[in-house]
Design a protein around this motif. Structure first.
Motif, PDB file in Angstrom:
ATOM      1  N   PHE A  96     -21.034  11.134   6.567  1.00  0.00           N
ATOM      2  CA  PHE A  96     -22.287  11.573   6.809  1.00  0.00           C
ATOM      3  C   PHE A  96     -23.298  10.678   7.425  1.00  0.00           C
ATOM      4  N   PHE A  97     -22.909   9.224   7.013  1.00  0.00           N
ATOM      5  CA  PHE A  97     -24.006   8.185   7.539  1.00  0.00           C
ATOM      6  C   PHE A  97     -23.781   7.948   8.945  1.00  0.00           C
ATOM      7  N   THR A  98     -22.586   8.544   9.599  1.00  0.00           N
ATOM      8  CA  THR A  98     -22.512   8.408  11.046  1.00  0.00           C
ATOM      9  C   THR A  98     -23.058   9.803  11.912  1.00  0.00           C
ATOM     10  N   LEU A  99     -22.986  10.948  11.235  1.00  0.00           N
ATOM     11  CA  LEU A  99     -23.568  12.035  11.785  1.00  0.00           C
ATOM     12  C   LEU A  99     -24.938  11.964  11.837  1.00  0.00           C
ATOM     13  N   ILE A 100     -25.667  11.314  11.070  1.00  0.00           N
ATOM     14  CA  ILE A 100     -27.183  11.424  11.023  1.00  0.00           C
ATOM     15  C   ILE A 100     -27.609  10.775  12.364  1.00  0.00           C
ATOM     16  N   PRO A 101     -27.212   9.629  12.731  1.00  0.00           N
ATOM     17  CA  PRO A 101     -27.715   8.974  13.917  1.00  0.00           C
ATOM     18  C   PRO A 101     -27.190   9.948  15.306  1.00  0.00           C
ATOM     19  N   LEU A 102     -26.267  10.567  15.357  1.00  0.00           N
ATOM     20  CA  LEU A 102     -25.759  11.394  16.199  1.00  0.00           C
ATOM     21  C   LEU A 102     -26.550  12.561  16.500  1.00  0.00           C
ATOM     22  N   PHE A 103     -27.212  13.219  15.404  1.00  0.00           N
ATOM     23  CA  PHE A 103     -28.156  14.171  15.358  1.00  0.00           C
ATOM     24  C   PHE A 103     -29.387  13.714  15.987  1.00  0.00           C
ATOM     25  N   PHE A 104     -29.814  12.717  15.536  1.00  0.00           N
ATOM     26  CA  PHE A 104     -31.170  12.007  16.139  1.00  0.00           C
ATOM     27  C   PHE A 104     -30.993  11.932  17.637  1.00  0.00           C
ATOM     28  N   ILE A 105     -29.814  11.239  17.989  1.00  0.00           N
ATOM     29  CA  ILE A 105     -29.505  11.098  19.626  1.00  0.00           C
ATOM     30  C   ILE A 105     -29.499  12.365  20.096  1.00  0.00           C
ATOM     31  N   TYR A 106     -28.948  13.345  19.628  1.00  0.00           N
ATOM     32  CA  TYR A 106     -28.923  14.598  20.185  1.00  0.00           C
ATOM     33  C   TYR A 106     -30.337  15.154  20.546  1.00  0.00           C
ATOM     34  N   LYS A 107     -31.146  15.059  19.431  1.00  0.00           N
ATOM     35  CA  LYS A 107     -32.525  15.540  19.537  1.00  0.00           C
ATOM     36  C   LYS A 107     -33.296  14.771  20.752  1.00  0.00           C
ATOM     37  N   MET A 108     -33.264  13.364  20.714  1.00  0.00           N
ATOM     38  CA  MET A 108     -34.042  12.778  21.798  1.00  0.00           C
ATOM     39  C   MET A 108     -33.620  13.171  23.017  1.00  0.00           C
ATOM     40  N   VAL A 109     -32.333  13.063  23.381  1.00  0.00           N
ATOM     41  CA  VAL A 109     -31.769  13.653  24.498  1.00  0.00           C
ATOM     42  C   VAL A 109     -32.228  14.870  25.029  1.00  0.00           C
TER      43      VAL A 109
END
Length: 82
Positions: free
Chosen positions: A50-63
């Motif tokens: 879960f700790f790895t998935l949160i930054p991936l979600f934020f990266i997706y939203k920013m892109v």
């Protein structure tokens, strides 16, 4: 903001939005780098989850947000503003 709304704005408003776009893109780049650092740290510590998935979600939203700003860049280019 959609293309029709951008075409109705005067030049000075478009230039203000372009200025915000530039500062926003710098902040997004820093945040993406920070999130990638968190992901690398998480993988190095073998704590993927879960700790790895949160930054991936934020990266997706920013892109995705930066892709939406292409309309503003196109309108600026059409009016020869920069």
């Amino acid at each position: 903001m959609n293309r029709k709304e951008l075409l109705e704005l005067p030049d000075n408003e478009l230039l203000k939005k372009a200025k915000k776009l530039k500062s926003g893109s710098i902040i997004n780049a820093l945040l993406i780098g920070f999130c990638i650092g968190i992901i690398i740290w998480s993988v190095a510590k073998n704590t993927s989850g879960f700790f790895t998935l949160i930054p991936l979600f934020f990266i997706y939203k920013m892109v995705n947000n930066s892709k939406n700003d292409k309309e503003l860049k196109e309108v600026l280019k059409e009016r020869n503003l920069k």
